[in-house]
Design a protein around this motif. Structure first.
Motif, PDB file in Angstrom:
ATOM      1  N   LEU A   1      58.126  53.548  30.889  1.00  0.00           N
ATOM      2  CA  LEU A   1      59.503  53.472  31.363  1.00  0.00           C
ATOM      3  C   LEU A   1      60.444  54.137  30.375  1.00  0.00           C
ATOM      4  CD1 LEU A   1      59.668  49.859  32.841  1.00  0.00           C
ATOM      5  CD2 LEU A   1      59.530  52.017  34.057  1.00  0.00           C
TER       6      LEU A   1
ATOM      7  N   TYR B   1      57.826  36.948  29.289  1.00  0.00           N
ATOM      8  CA  TYR B   1      58.019  35.847  30.234  1.00  0.00           C
ATOM      9  C   TYR B   1      57.142  36.035  31.459  1.00  0.00           C
ATOM     10  CZ  TYR B   1      61.881  34.585  27.244  1.00  0.00           C
ATOM     11  OH  TYR B   1      62.610  34.214  26.159  1.00  0.00           O
ATOM     12  N   VAL B   2      57.036  37.297  31.911  1.00  0.00           N
ATOM     13  CA  VAL B   2      56.160  37.561  33.052  1.00  0.00           C
ATOM     14  C   VAL B   2      54.723  37.191  32.685  1.00  0.00           C
ATOM     15  CG1 VAL B   2      55.267  39.341  34.578  1.00  0.00           C
ATOM     16  CG2 VAL B   2      57.662  39.388  33.908  1.00  0.00           C
TER      17      VAL B   2
ATOM     18  N   PHE C   1      55.482  36.655  18.034  1.00  0.00           N
ATOM     19  CA  PHE C   1      56.814  36.682  17.432  1.00  0.00           C
ATOM     20  C   PHE C   1      56.737  36.517  15.917  1.00  0.00           C
ATOM     21  CE2 PHE C   1      57.868  35.326  21.813  1.00  0.00           C
ATOM     22  CZ  PHE C   1      58.622  36.430  22.132  1.00  0.00           C
TER      23      PHE C   1
ATOM     24  N   SER D   1      69.133  52.953  33.479  1.00  0.00           N
ATOM     25  CA  SER D   1      68.984  53.608  32.177  1.00  0.00           C
ATOM     26  C   SER D   1      69.195  55.105  32.270  1.00  0.00           C
ATOM     27  CB  SER D   1      67.617  53.277  31.573  1.00  0.00           C
ATOM     28  OG  SER D   1      66.617  53.522  32.511  1.00  0.00           O
TER      29      SER D   1
ATOM     30  N   ILE E   1      63.019  47.477  23.995  1.00  0.00           N
ATOM     31  CA  ILE E   1      63.157  46.117  23.455  1.00  0.00           C
ATOM     32  C   ILE E   1      63.234  45.117  24.603  1.00  0.00           C
ATOM     33  CG2 ILE E   1      64.645  44.586  22.111  1.00  0.00           C
ATOM     34  CD1 ILE E   1      65.662  46.994  20.597  1.00  0.00           C
ATOM     35  N   LEU E   2      64.145  45.390  25.535  1.00  0.00           N
ATOM     36  CA  LEU E   2      64.382  44.433  26.615  1.00  0.00           C
ATOM     37  C   LEU E   2      63.197  44.372  27.571  1.00  0.00           C
ATOM     38  CD1 LEU E   2      68.137  45.184  27.275  1.00  0.00           C
ATOM     39  CD2 LEU E   2      67.155  43.183  26.191  1.00  0.00           C
ATOM     40  N   VAL E   3      62.632  45.548  27.901  1.00  0.00           N
ATOM     41  CA  VAL E   3      61.516  45.541  28.860  1.00  0.00           C
ATOM     42  C   VAL E   3      60.321  44.809  28.265  1.00  0.00           C
ATOM     43  CG1 VAL E   3      59.873  46.962  30.120  1.00  0.00           C
ATOM     44  CG2 VAL E   3      62.257  47.663  29.991  1.00  0.00           C
TER      45      VAL E   3
ATOM     46  N   ILE F   1      63.899  44.025  34.715  1.00  0.00           N
ATOM     47  CA  ILE F   1      63.271  45.288  34.311  1.00  0.00           C
ATOM     48  C   ILE F   1      63.631  46.390  35.305  1.00  0.00           C
ATOM     49  CG2 ILE F   1      61.057  46.459  33.987  1.00  0.00           C
ATOM     50  CD1 ILE F   1      59.933  43.799  33.004  1.00  0.00           C
TER      51      ILE F   1
ATOM     52  N   ILE G   1      58.891  44.329  21.013  1.00  0.00           N
ATOM     53  CA  ILE G   1      59.166  42.926  20.728  1.00  0.00           C
ATOM     54  C   ILE G   1      58.255  42.049  21.571  1.00  0.00           C
ATOM     55  CG2 ILE G   1      61.053  41.223  20.579  1.00  0.00           C
ATOM     56  CD1 ILE G   1      61.431  43.644  18.880  1.00  0.00           C
TER      57      ILE G   1
ATOM     58  N   GLU H   1      54.251  30.505  40.352  1.00  0.00           N
ATOM     59  CA  GLU H   1      54.356  31.297  39.127  1.00  0.00           C
ATOM     60  C   GLU H   1      54.915  32.681  39.413  1.00  0.00           C
ATOM     61  OE1 GLU H   1      51.415  29.858  39.970  1.00  0.00           O
ATOM     62  OE2 GLU H   1      51.426  28.158  38.590  1.00  0.00           O
TER      63      GLU H   1
ATOM     64  N   THR I   1      64.415  53.919  29.452  1.00  0.00           N
ATOM     65  CA  THR I   1      64.753  52.491  29.475  1.00  0.00           C
ATOM     66  C   THR I   1      64.527  51.873  28.107  1.00  0.00           C
ATOM     67  OG1 THR I   1      63.844  52.525  31.692  1.00  0.00           O
ATOM     68  CG2 THR I   1      64.392  50.387  30.794  1.00  0.00           C
TER      69      THR I   1
ATOM     70  N   LEU J   1      60.249  42.573  26.048  1.00  0.00           N
ATOM     71  CA  LEU J   1      60.524  41.138  25.943  1.00  0.00           C
ATOM     72  C   LEU J   1      60.469  40.435  27.300  1.00  0.00           C
ATOM     73  CD1 LEU J   1      61.674  39.453  23.357  1.00  0.00           C
ATOM     74  CD2 LEU J   1      62.888  38.667  25.343  1.00  0.00           C
ATOM     75  N   MET J   2      61.039  41.068  28.324  1.00  0.00           N
ATOM     76  CA  MET J   2      60.976  40.474  29.667  1.00  0.00           C
ATOM     77  C   MET J   2      59.517  40.276  30.081  1.00  0.00           C
ATOM     78  SD  MET J   2      63.821  39.811  31.021  1.00  0.00           S
ATOM     79  CE  MET J   2      64.950  39.555  29.702  1.00  0.00           C
ATOM     80  N   LEU J   3      58.671  41.230  29.681  1.00  0.00           N
ATOM     81  CA  LEU J   3      57.265  41.143  30.072  1.00  0.00           C
ATOM     82  C   LEU J   3      56.553  39.973  29.394  1.00  0.00           C
ATOM     83  CD1 LEU J   3      56.340  44.916  30.222  1.00  0.00           C
ATOM     84  CD2 LEU J   3      56.424  43.302  32.105  1.00  0.00           C
TER      85      LEU J   3
ATOM     86  N   LEU K   1      64.679  34.023  16.239  1.00  0.00           N
ATOM     87  CA  LEU K   1      63.537  33.238  15.764  1.00  0.00           C
ATOM     88  C   LEU K   1      64.025  31.999  15.014  1.00  0.00           C
ATOM     89  CD1 LEU K   1      61.205  36.096  14.484  1.00  0.00           C
ATOM     90  CD2 LEU K   1      60.937  34.727  16.538  1.00  0.00           C
TER      91      LEU K   1
ATOM     92  N   LYS L   1      54.096  33.449  32.781  1.00  0.00           N
ATOM     93  CA  LYS L   1      53.917  32.923  34.143  1.00  0.00           C
ATOM     94  C   LYS L   1      52.529  33.290  34.668  1.00  0.00           C
ATOM     95  CE  LYS L   1      58.239  31.672  34.210  1.00  0.00           C
ATOM     96  NZ  LYS L   1      58.463  30.422  33.524  1.00  0.00           N
ATOM     97  N   LEU L   2      52.122  34.521  34.350  1.00  0.00           N
ATOM     98  CA  LEU L   2      50.798  34.976  34.790  1.00  0.00           C
ATOM     99  C   LEU L   2      49.710  34.106  34.170  1.00  0.00           C
ATOM    100  CD1 LEU L   2      49.992  37.385  36.574  1.00  0.00           C
ATOM    101  CD2 LEU L   2      49.391  38.606  34.505  1.00  0.00           C
TER     102      LEU L   2
ATOM    103  N   MET M   1      58.482  34.495  38.134  1.00  0.00           N
ATOM    104  CA  MET M   1      58.536  35.772  37.405  1.00  0.00           C
ATOM    105  C   MET M   1      59.717  36.619  37.857  1.00  0.00           C
ATOM    106  SD  MET M   1      54.815  37.416  37.594  1.00  0.00           S
ATOM    107  CE  MET M   1      53.375  36.500  37.103  1.00  0.00           C
TER     108      MET M   1
END
Lengths: 359, 306
Positions: free
Chosen positions: A140, A157-158, A285, B288, A149-151, B281, A90, B270, A146, A153-155, B101, A161-162, B274
């Protein structure tokens, strides 16, 4: 009473026609929405779907269509491989950003040297960046199980910021009078992805076409493609057949990350031109919608990408001509996915009218 | 850098406020997942709740009515998810994404005329003596009512799941929908109710951000809280009270990094921003290893053949 009866096999006919039905239903529902917003629904739909192709200024809009479709198709092709096998990436938006940062970084490192090898190196940089970003959820998942989907997606946002940090810091244009954002790569002949800016062609379009062809061959003629399809359709059978799930996860996420990274690079070196804080435009997306609308089939995705590009450009025109809010187009695209998923019922199930039997 | 600027009492008090949207969204999703449904549309339901709550609060000048509208808004959006996954039997992952979405687009469409407006404030709890106590007062007795309601919802969900027949049936549906169906429970009906509850909770959580935490409306203001909520359900191993622990932990990280930004730590802004996502994660990776706690029917479509 209406009864759903599962088909022994998904219907081919319905599978081909549901996207068309979904588009028609979206036009109707979208028209209603535009009507509620106080716009003429027929005019709005015509502006979105007709104006860019055959309207007065079509010669200007048609090349734009390819510019918008290229990243969507490129990303969606990658996503479709994973989606087919039940591997949900995702986070293409994040891989797209990282690809753009890495690719642009390679190019800017050579500035102001002019040489033929700079652009190819940037392409490699972009692909590797996107690949590496997608390898985080892949590794992961393989190592710890792990949820990808979640990992992934979290990335996203990371990565956002980057991107902000890069636009304000490392990649900031030293001659930009303090404004955030990198040098414009369109002014740097060795690093631009435009083949010809007048005609509106850039290398991303070529890459998208190549990706479509490769994906088609992979899925229809190659063992790995067969394994991807098998895992999606019958996971148990795939295990008995000796499919290595880890290899499949690494390949699917890696390939989709690489393609998303490439899309990011071609975008930053072409239509966008520079790394800015809000460089990403949600292609990652929207590509999810494109992948589903194209039935996860390479040719379908190509067509779906063009259609989605049409809604972007038509939406822009409608924004200018009719004052249709930009968000209305986003809602419109979201609706498309809804109707598609709903109509998919017809592909997998038969609807039967049943008279109630006496028990 | 001046770390002494950070007041631990205020930090804890603001941590609780920061954690509440997460708390509400997570407890809702927990119920949905215990019923065996994976709804990835939390982010979409939250943002729609955020704007419907904001709009109604501004129009009626009542924060309470705003929260009510937010719950309804979230539930209405989740009704779309119900139609897709329970009626049309569509893939839950894809449907949840569609919901997010669509919700993001819908919210910015709804919110166009509400940018830059201040919502009506909600009166804070003010108990004589208790609220004025040093340290304990600001932490425990000086918040808005919804923060307490959120904790009550957790207690309620825990009690229902653990002690009541309804909770047992809900869990049975989530663990083995075929068996539950064979026993005569209406699997689809129970799941629909769980999904609607999840939608209402997510809507409340969204409105908490737009009405109390920030408080104003900006596009995409939930900024991934809905996704973190999904991760928190895993963190909580599907147990209500652990949601509280997890949400406060994440609220703590969010508030701490904001405080560090304000205190001018040598780490760029920034990278601090994060941290909640990176920590999510890391937590997911650690947890997990043990998947045994997940409801066994989670994410599997149910189709009764007669």
């Amino acid at each position: 009473m209406i009864v759903l009866e599962k088909r022994p096999q998904p219907s081919r006919g319905w599978s081909m026609s549901t996207p068309v039905l979904a588009v028609l239903a979206t036009m109707v529902a979208g028209g209603l929405l535009f009507g509620l917003l106080g716009k003429n629904p027929f005019l709005a739909i015509e502006t979105i779907f007709w104006e860019p192709l055959f309207g007065e200024f079509a010669s200007y809009y048609r090349p734009q269509l390819l510019v918008k479709a290229a990243p969507l198709v490129l990303i969606a092709i990658g996503l479709s491989l994973g989606f087919k096998a039940g591997i949900w990436n995702i986070g293409a938006e994040g891989q797209y950003i990282i690809g753009a940062i890495c690719g642009a970084g390679v190019g800017l490192a050579f500035y102001p040297l002019e040489a033929w090898y700079i652009f190819p190196l940037m392409v490699i940089g972009g692909a590797l960046g996107g690949w590496a970003w997608a390898m985080i959820p892949a590794l992961l998942k393989v190592r710890f199980g792990t949820n990808e989907i979640l990992v992934s997606l979290m990335l996203v946002y990371v990565a956002e910021k980057l991107l902000a940090s890069m636009a304000l810091g490392l990649l900031k244009n030293p001659q930009g009078f303090g404004f955030p954002g990198s040098r414009n790569l369109n002014d740097y002949a060795s690093a631009t992805s435009w083949i010809s800016q007048d005609v509106g062609l850039h290398w991303g379009m070529a890459a998208a076409l190549i990706a479509v062809i490769f994906a088609y061959i992979l899925l229809n003629r190659h063992m790995l493609g067969f394994q991807i399809r098998l895992t999606g359709e019958a996971p148990r059978a795939a295990r008995f057949a000796g499919v290595n799930p880890s290899r499949l996860i690494l390949f699917c996420l890696g390939a989709s990350g690489m393609l998303a990274g490439l899309a990011g690079l071609f975008e930053v070196a072409g239509p966008s031109g520079q790394i800015t804080i809000d460089f990403n435009a949600n292609y990652g997306f929207t590509a999810i919608i494109v992948a589903f609308l194209g039935r996860l089939h390479p040719i379908g995705i190509l067509l779906a990408g063009l259609l989605m590009a049409l809604t972007y450009i038509g939406g822009d025109i409608a924004q200018g001509n009719l004052g249709l809010p930009a968000a209305a187009v986003q809602v419109f695209q979201g609706m498309l996915l809804f109707f598609l998923l709903a109509f998919d019922l017809l592909t997998n199930y038969r609807i039967r009218l049943k008279t109630r039997e006496v028990a | 850098m001046d770390l002494s600027q950070i007041n631990p009492v205020l930090l804890i008090a603001s941590l609780m406020v920061a954690a509440t949207p997460l708390l509400l969204a997570t407890i809702g999703e927990l119920v949905v997942e215990r019923a065996g449904v994976l709804n990835l549309g939390v982010e979409g339901m939250m943002i729609v709740g955020a704007i419907s709550g904001f709009a109604v609060a501004v129009e009626t000048d009542s924060a309470w009515l705003g929260f009510l509208a937010a719950a309804v808004g979230g539930a209405v959006l989740s009704l779309l998810f119900v139609l897709l996954t329970q009626v049309a039997l569509a893939n839950q992952v894809a449907s949840g994404l569609a919901l997010t979405l669509f919700g993001l687009g819908l919210s910015s469409l709804m919110g166009q005329s509400y940018v830059g407006i201040k919502p009506p404030a909600m009166a804070r709890l003010d108990i004589p003596v208790l609220s004025d106590l040093p340290v304990i007062g600001p932490i425990l007795f000086r918040h808005d009512p919804l923060l307490y309601i959120a904790i009550l919802i957790i207690a309620g969900v825990w009690a229902v799941l653990t002690f009541t027949r309804a909770g047992l049936i809900l869990r049975a549906v989530g663990e083995n929908h075929d068996a539950a169906h064979a026993l005569g429970y209406k699997v689809v009906r129970i799941r629909i109710m769980a999904i609607l509850f999840g939608g209402a909770c997510a809507g409340l959580g969204g409105a908490y951000i737009s009405l109390i935490r920030v408080p104003q409306w900006t596009e995409g203001m939930t900024a991934g809280v809905g996704w973190i909520a999904l991760a928190l359900v895993v963190f909580a191993s599907w147990k209500p009270w652990r949601v509280l622990l997890g949400a406060y932990l994440f609220g703590g990280i969010t508030v701490l990094q904001l405080n560090l930004q304000a205190a001018g730590v040598a780490i760029p802004v920034e990278y601090l921003a994060m941290s909640p996502y990176v920590v999510t994660i890391v937590v997911l990776v650690i947890l997990s290893a043990d998947k045994s706690r997940a409801p066994a029917s989670l994410g599997r479509p149910f189709h009764a053949t007669s």
